[in-house]
Design an enzyme around this catalytic site. Structure first.
Site, PDB file in Angstrom:
ATOM      1  N   GLU A 228       2.830  10.597   4.404  1.00  0.00           N
ATOM      2  CA  GLU A 228       2.258  10.511   3.045  1.00  0.00           C
ATOM      3  C   GLU A 228       1.355   9.288   3.042  1.00  0.00           C
ATOM      4  O   GLU A 228       1.834   8.158   2.939  1.00  0.00           O
ATOM      5  CB  GLU A 228       3.386  10.365   2.012  1.00  0.00           C
ATOM      6  CG  GLU A 228       4.324  11.562   1.937  1.00  0.00           C
ATOM      7  CD  GLU A 228       3.727  12.743   1.184  1.00  0.00           C
ATOM      8  OE1 GLU A 228       2.714  12.561   0.488  1.00  0.00           O
ATOM      9  OE2 GLU A 228       4.266  13.851   1.297  1.00  0.00           O
ATOM     10  N   CYS A 262      -1.206   5.264  -4.743  1.00  0.00           N
ATOM     11  CA  CYS A 262      -1.874   6.077  -3.716  1.00  0.00           C
ATOM     12  C   CYS A 262      -2.787   7.125  -4.337  1.00  0.00           C
ATOM     13  O   CYS A 262      -3.810   7.459  -3.770  1.00  0.00           O
ATOM     14  CB  CYS A 262      -0.841   6.733  -2.811  1.00  0.00           C
ATOM     15  SG  CYS A 262       0.342   7.734  -3.721  1.00  0.00           S
TER      16      CYS A 262
HETATM   17  P1  NAD Z   1       1.714   0.027   5.127  1.00  0.00           P
HETATM   18  O1  NAD Z   1       1.271   1.157   5.979  1.00  0.00           O
HETATM   19  O2  NAD Z   1       1.200  -1.324   5.430  1.00  0.00           O
HETATM   20  O3  NAD Z   1       3.314  -0.118   5.162  1.00  0.00           O
HETATM   21  C1  NAD Z   1       4.179   0.967   4.892  1.00  0.00           C
HETATM   22  C2  NAD Z   1       5.489   0.760   5.630  1.00  0.00           C
HETATM   23  O4  NAD Z   1       5.223   0.737   7.024  1.00  0.00           O
HETATM   24  C3  NAD Z   1       6.221  -0.546   5.292  1.00  0.00           C
HETATM   25  O5  NAD Z   1       7.605  -0.276   5.197  1.00  0.00           O
HETATM   26  C4  NAD Z   1       5.909  -1.428   6.492  1.00  0.00           C
HETATM   27  O6  NAD Z   1       6.932  -2.367   6.777  1.00  0.00           O
HETATM   28  C5  NAD Z   1       5.826  -0.417   7.615  1.00  0.00           C
HETATM   29  N1  NAD Z   1       4.987  -0.867   8.734  1.00  0.00           N
HETATM   30  C6  NAD Z   1       4.000  -1.796   8.719  1.00  0.00           C
HETATM   31  N2  NAD Z   1       3.466  -1.930   9.950  1.00  0.00           N
HETATM   32  C7  NAD Z   1       4.122  -1.064  10.755  1.00  0.00           C
HETATM   33  C8  NAD Z   1       4.044  -0.730  12.133  1.00  0.00           C
HETATM   34  N3  NAD Z   1       3.166  -1.319  12.936  1.00  0.00           N
HETATM   35  N4  NAD Z   1       4.867   0.217  12.617  1.00  0.00           N
HETATM   36  C9  NAD Z   1       5.734   0.843  11.807  1.00  0.00           C
HETATM   37  N5  NAD Z   1       5.873   0.569  10.494  1.00  0.00           N
HETATM   38  C10 NAD Z   1       5.085  -0.384   9.978  1.00  0.00           C
HETATM   39  O7  NAD Z   1       1.388   0.456   3.632  1.00  0.00           O
HETATM   40  P2  NAD Z   1       1.605  -0.361   2.301  1.00  0.00           P
HETATM   41  O8  NAD Z   1       0.636  -1.501   2.251  1.00  0.00           O
HETATM   42  O9  NAD Z   1       3.053  -0.667   2.099  1.00  0.00           O
HETATM   43  O10 NAD Z   1       1.187   0.751   1.214  1.00  0.00           O
HETATM   44  C11 NAD Z   1      -0.145   0.998   0.892  1.00  0.00           C
HETATM   45  C12 NAD Z   1      -0.654   2.264   1.532  1.00  0.00           C
HETATM   46  O11 NAD Z   1       0.259   3.313   1.360  1.00  0.00           O
HETATM   47  C13 NAD Z   1      -1.948   2.736   0.904  1.00  0.00           C
HETATM   48  O12 NAD Z   1      -2.803   3.242   1.890  1.00  0.00           O
HETATM   49  C14 NAD Z   1      -1.476   3.865  -0.011  1.00  0.00           C
HETATM   50  O13 NAD Z   1      -2.469   4.793  -0.345  1.00  0.00           O
HETATM   51  C15 NAD Z   1      -0.388   4.456   0.793  1.00  0.00           C
HETATM   52  N6  NAD Z   1       0.544   5.175  -0.044  1.00  0.00           N
HETATM   53  C16 NAD Z   1       0.626   6.521   0.058  1.00  0.00           C
HETATM   54  C17 NAD Z   1       1.478   7.219  -0.776  1.00  0.00           C
HETATM   55  C18 NAD Z   1       1.609   8.714  -0.728  1.00  0.00           C
HETATM   56  O14 NAD Z   1       2.536   9.229  -1.327  1.00  0.00           O
HETATM   57  N7  NAD Z   1       0.737   9.433  -0.066  1.00  0.00           N
HETATM   58  C19 NAD Z   1       2.261   6.532  -1.695  1.00  0.00           C
HETATM   59  C20 NAD Z   1       2.144   5.152  -1.749  1.00  0.00           C
HETATM   60  C21 NAD Z   1       1.293   4.466  -0.916  1.00  0.00           C
END
Ligand code: NAD
Length: 479
Positions: A228, A262
C-alpha cells in the site's frame, strides 16, 4: 480472549536482544499457525469483538498518544484512527461466516461430473509494517483482515510515532499471546531483520521507495506481498462542478492530518474558466475549517517540517506564488495550509509526492491537457474528479488509471468497506479492506473432487490411435 500458549514461555517483548526476540516470536508463531489457522468463524469473530471493545475502552489513551506524537486533535483521532478500524472489524464480523464458507463452482463441460469449490485458507504467519501517518488505522485495519483470515501476525509500527506504537503494543499485549499477535517496535533496522524471516505474507504500507526494498526481501522467500504505497493523487475540477461543494471537500481532504494522507489531493487541475472563482472559495473554506486553534495537528517531526519548508522555498524560487498560507513555525512543527499557483511543472511539488499541507493549482484549457498531465505521471493511488457532466466523468474514468477514484468527494472512498483499497503500479500492489483484505491474507485454494472412477478424459490417455486423435480434434473444436 483465549490464551493459546503459556505466556510465561515468553520474556516480555523488548527485554532481550532484538534478533533473539524476533527469532523467538517468529518461531512461536510458526508453531502456532496451524492451530490459529484451524479456528472457527465464531472464534475469530470473538477476537475481533475483543479488539473493538479494547479500542473503545482505550479511546482516551489513543487520543493522548496521537496528541503526544504530533498534536492530532482528539476528534480527528476518533474519526481517522479508531473509527476506520471499528468499521473494518464490524464488517468482518458480519460477513466472516460467508467469506469462510467454501464457494461451489459449476464444472465446465470437459470436466462434467466433477464437483469443485474455492476455499480460503489462512496464509500462516504474516508481517504487517505500517507508516506513521495513521498509525492505529493503518496497523490495526490490516490486522483485522489478518485475524479474520486466521493468521498469526507480527506488527512493526513506525518508529516516528513512538507513543502510538507503545499504545498499540499495550492494547494488543492485553488481548493476544505473542505467539498469535506480537508488536515489535523499531525502525528500518528492525524491519530489515524481520524481513529476513520467511513470512507467509507481508503487508506493507509506506513509501514506494521502501516498498521496493520490501518486495526484494520478499522475493528471497517467495512471500506474497500487499504493498500500500503513495504517489501524486490528482484532482480535476471541471467547469460543471459545484464550486462551493468542491472547495469544501477538497479543503477537508487536503488539509486533514496536515496533508499527511496517502490519498490526500496532491495537486489540483482546474478548468481555467472557473479557476479564479474556485480559488477564492477554496481559500474561504480552508480558513473556515482550519484556522481555529486545535482544528489541525502538526507535522510529524523536524525532518518532515524541513522537507516541506525546503519544497515551498524551492517552488517560490522557481516562480510560484503563495495564494494562501505559506507560514511555518519550525519550533512547533506547524505548517499553515498553503495554496500555490504558478508552480513549475519540473519542480519538486509537481514531481514528487507532497505529503503535507501544500497544494499547487494548475489551470487547464481543455480536458485533454489535464488528462495528459495525469497520464504522464505514475499511476496514482487516488484520482478525484469534481464534475456534474456525465460525459466528462465517463471520459476521465476511461482515459486514466488509478488505485481508486471518488467523484465529487475526496478521501471518503477509504471508509467504504465494500470497495477494494489499494494502488496501481507505483502506488501499490494488492488490495485491502473488507473481503479484499480477507483475501489478501488468504490462500485461495481451488479444490476439485472427482466422483467417477473412469472419466471421459481417460479416453484420450496415451497410447494414441486414430480414434483418440479424432476425439482430441473434437475436444479442441467443441469443448
Ligand atoms: P516509509 O516507507 O518511510 O516507512 C514505512 C514503514 O517502513 C515504517 O514502519 C518504517 O520503519 C519502515 N521502513 C523504513 N525503512 C525501511 C527499510 N529500509 N526496510 C524496511 N522497512 C523500512 O513511509 P512513511 O514515511 O512512514 O509513510 C509515508 C508514505 O507512506 C507516503 O509515501 C504515503 O503515501 C504512504 N502511505 C500509503 C498508504 C496507503 O494506504 N497506500 C497509507 C499511508 C501512507
Amino acid at each position: 480472549m483465549t490464551i493459546i500458549a503459556d505466556a510465561s514461555a515468553f520474556p516480555a517483548i523488548g527485554a532481550e536482544p532484538e534478533s533473539l526476540e524476533i527469532d523467538r516470536v517468529f518461531d512461536a508463531q510458526r508453531t502456532m499457525r496451524a492451530r490459529i489457522g484451524a479456528t472457527t468463524a465464531d472464534q475469530r469473530i470473538e477476537k475481533l469483538r475483543s479488539l473493538e471493545k479494547a479500542l473503545l475502552a482505550r479511546r482516551s489513551d489513543i487520543r493522548a498518544a496521537m496528541y503526544a506524537d504530533y498534536r492530532k486533535p482528539a476528534e480527528e483521532s476518533d474519526l481517522s484512527e479508531v473509527y476506520p478500524v471499528l468499521i473494518e472489524a464490524r464488517h468482518a464480523r458480519r460477513h466472516l461466516r460467508r467469506w469462510m464458507k467454501p464457494r461451489g463452482v459449476s464444472a465446465p463441460l470437459a470436466l462434467f461430473g466433477t464437483r469443485s469449490r474455492i476455499m480460503h485458507e489462512p496464509k500462516g504467519v504474516v508481517l504487517i509494517i505500517s507508516p506513521w501517518n495513521f498509525p492505529f488505522n493503518l496497523t490495526l485495519g490490516p490486522l483485522v483482515s489478518a485475524i479474520a483470515a486466521g493468521n498469526c501476525a507480527i506488527i512493526k509500527p513506525s518508529e516516528m510515532t513512538p507513543h502510538a506504537a507503545a499504545c498499540m503494543a499495550s492494547i494488543l499485549g492485553e488481548l493476544f499471546d505473542p505467539s498469535e499477535v506480537a508488536v515489535i517496535k523499531g525502525g528500518a533496522e528492525t524491519a530489515t531483520a524481520l524481513l529476513r524471516k520467511p513470512f507467509d505474507h507481508i503487508f506493507f504500507t509506506g513509501s514506494p521507495a521502501v516498498g521496493k526494498v520490501v518486495m526484494r526481501a520478499a522475493a528471497e522467500h517467495l512471500a506474497s506481498v500487499t504493498l500500500e504505497l503513495g504517489g501524486k493523487s490528482p484532482v480535476i475540477v471541471d467547469a460543471s462542478a459545484n464550486l462551493d461543494e468542491a472547495a469544501t471537500k477538497i479543503a477537508w481532504g487536503k488539509y486533514l492530518n496536515s496533508g499527511q494522507i496517502c490519498v490526500a489531493p496532491d495537486y489540483l487541475l482546474v478548468d481555467r474558466k472557473i479557476s479564479d472563482d474556485f480559488v477564492t472559495r477554496l481559500k474561504e473554506k480552508v480558513e473556515a475549517l482550519f484556522s481555529q486553534a486545535g482544528s489541525r495537528g502538526g507535522i510529524v517531526n523536524d525532518r518532515h517540517q524541513q522537507r516541506l519548508s525546503r519544497a515551498l522555498a524551492g517552488a517560490l524560487q522557481q516562480g510560484a506564488t503563495v495564494l494562501a498560507g505559506g507560514v511555518t513555525d519550525s519550533a512547533r512543527n506547524d505548517f499553515v495550509p498553503t495554496i500555490l499557483s504558478g508552480v513549475s511543472p519540473d519542480g519538486q511539488l509537481l514531481q514528487e509526492e507532497i505529503f503535507g499541507p501544500l497544494l499547487p493549482i494548475v489551470p487547464y484549457d481543455n480536458l485533454e491537457d489535464a488528462l495528459r498531465v495525469i497520464n504522464e505521471k505514475e499511476k496514482p493511488l487516488a484520482l478525484y474528479l469534481f464534475s456534474h457532466d456525465r460525459s466528462v466523468i465517463d471520459r476521465v474514468l476511461a482515459e486514466t488509471s488509478a488505485g481508486g477514484t471518488a467523484i465529487n468527494d475526496t478521501v471518503v472512498q477509504f471508509f467504504h468497506t465494500g470497495l477494494p483499497f489499494g494502488g496501481a503500479g507505483n502506488s501499490g500492489i494488492g488490495r485491502a479492506h473488507g473481503f479484499f483484505g480477507f483475501e489478501a491474507f488468504s490462500n485461495i485454494r481451488g479444490v476439485l473432487e472427482q466422483p467417477m472412477r473412469r472419466t471421459p478424459l481417460q479416453l484420450m490417455y496415451p497410447p494414441y490411435n486414430a480414434f483418440k486423435r479424432r476425439l482430441i480434434d473434437l475436444t479442441l473444436r467443441f469443448l
